[in-house]
Design an enzyme around this catalytic site. Structure first.
Site, short mmCIF file in Angstrom:
data_model
loop_
_atom_site.label_atom_id
_atom_site.label_comp_id
_atom_site.label_asym_id
_atom_site.label_seq_id
_atom_site.Cartn_x
_atom_site.Cartn_y
_atom_site.Cartn_z
N SER A 1 7.03 -6.44 8.93
CA SER A 1 6.32 -7.03 7.64
C SER A 1 6.66 -5.98 6.59
CB SER A 1 4.79 -6.83 8.01
OG SER A 1 4.62 -5.09 7.98
N CYS B 1 11.07 2.00 7.74
CA CYS B 1 9.96 2.05 6.89
C CYS B 1 8.75 1.96 7.64
CB CYS B 1 10.35 0.23 6.33
SG CYS B 1 12.06 0.15 5.48
N SER C 1 7.78 8.11 -0.71
CA SER C 1 6.80 7.62 -1.65
C SER C 1 6.59 8.12 -3.01
CB SER C 1 5.26 7.53 -0.69
OG SER C 1 4.45 7.07 -1.76
N TYR D 1 -1.40 11.52 3.50
CA TYR D 1 -0.21 10.63 3.41
C TYR D 1 0.77 11.44 2.47
CZ TYR D 1 2.06 6.33 1.91
OH TYR D 1 3.09 5.52 1.72
N LYS E 1 4.80 12.19 3.24
CA LYS E 1 5.95 11.47 2.43
C LYS E 1 6.72 12.49 1.74
CE LYS E 1 5.35 7.44 3.52
NZ LYS E 1 6.37 6.59 4.31
#
Length: 254
Positions: A15, A85, A147, A160, A164
């Site tokens: 996805s 990913c 990110s 998060y 990242k």
């Protein structure tokens, strides 16, 4: 490095950014292993692009090794292209209401995002190092997904951002280590993209977020991430750095 005729392995390929990358690499002639925890999503993409689907939890080092073994067996060789990913985007304040702590969120986020990326990079580079070098001495390229959270994530996103930021930080030392084997390491730091994570937000929240993007004033499209991955693979002098792909956005505190 040419994409045509080479083997690629893409995690999170069922996805979002991973699926778009798998599609683009296959369209350029790569033989693609679509790796995802969600095997149904991986199979759907693999069938569409003529690749293979492999189920794996990237946070499990043994499972990642088995996924590479399966891909190598079915595709006839080790991948020269590895794109990570796979990831999660759980949110929680460090200390929430009623002083509830969020160690569980922090641990799970780092296990999937950071340890998962490290596992995939490690197995990928180990196998690439055994391949015959190409004409320019290159053996392969690893592309990791950081990110914009690396530099300006919002309230509630400490876990998060930590995961990242670590992916971005390990890009240069990894590139320096693998240079002797002719393996490049790059990271892409996407901003706000049309992915399952974003699509789950209420419409009013999505509109507010999009308003902060200077130009183009919209969410990024997964194929734009895939386009940059393609350009990184093709350009042999891109190595050891993290590229923001974000429409010049800088996220506000909340």
């Amino acid at each position: 490095m040419r994409i045509d005729g080479n083997i690629a392995l893409v995690t999170g390929g069922g996805s979002g950014l991973g699926a778009a990358t798998a599609r683009r690499l296959a369209a350029q002639g790569a033989k693609v292993a679509v790796v995802d925890f969600n095997i149904d999503g991986a199979q759907a993409v693999a069938e569409e692009i003529g690749g293979i689907a492999v189920q794996a939890d990237v946070s499990d080092e043994t499972a990642v090794g088995a996924a590479f073994d399966e891909a190598e067996q079915k595709l006839g060789g080790a991948p020269r292209i590895v794109v990570s990913c796979a990831g999660v985007g759980m949110a929680a304040r460090i200390v929430g209401r009623e002083r509830k702590l969020s160690f569980d969120v922090f641990e799970q986020t780092l296990k999937v995002n950071l340890f998962g990326t490290y596992n995939v990079m490690s197995h990928g580079a180990c196998r690439m190092a055994e391949l015959e070098p190409l004409e320019d001495g290159e053996r392969g390229v690893v592309i990791n997904t950081a990110s914009v959270a690396w530099q300006d994530e919002q309230l509630g996103q400490a876990a998060y951002a930590a995961s990242k930021g670590a992916i971005a930080s390990m890009c240069l030392p990894a590139a320096r280590e693998f240079a002797q084997s002719g393996i490049r390491v790059m990271a892409i730091a996407p901003g706000l993209f049309h992915t399952p994570m974003m699509e789950g937000l209420p419409e009013e929240v999505a509109v507010k977020i999009t308003a902060n993007i200077p130009f183009p004033s919209r969410l990024g499209e997964p194929q734009e991430f895939a386009m940059l991955a393609e350009q990184i693979i093709a350009n042999p002098f891109l190595n050891g750095t993290t590229i923001r792909l974000d429409g010049a956005v800088r996220l506000p505190p909340r």
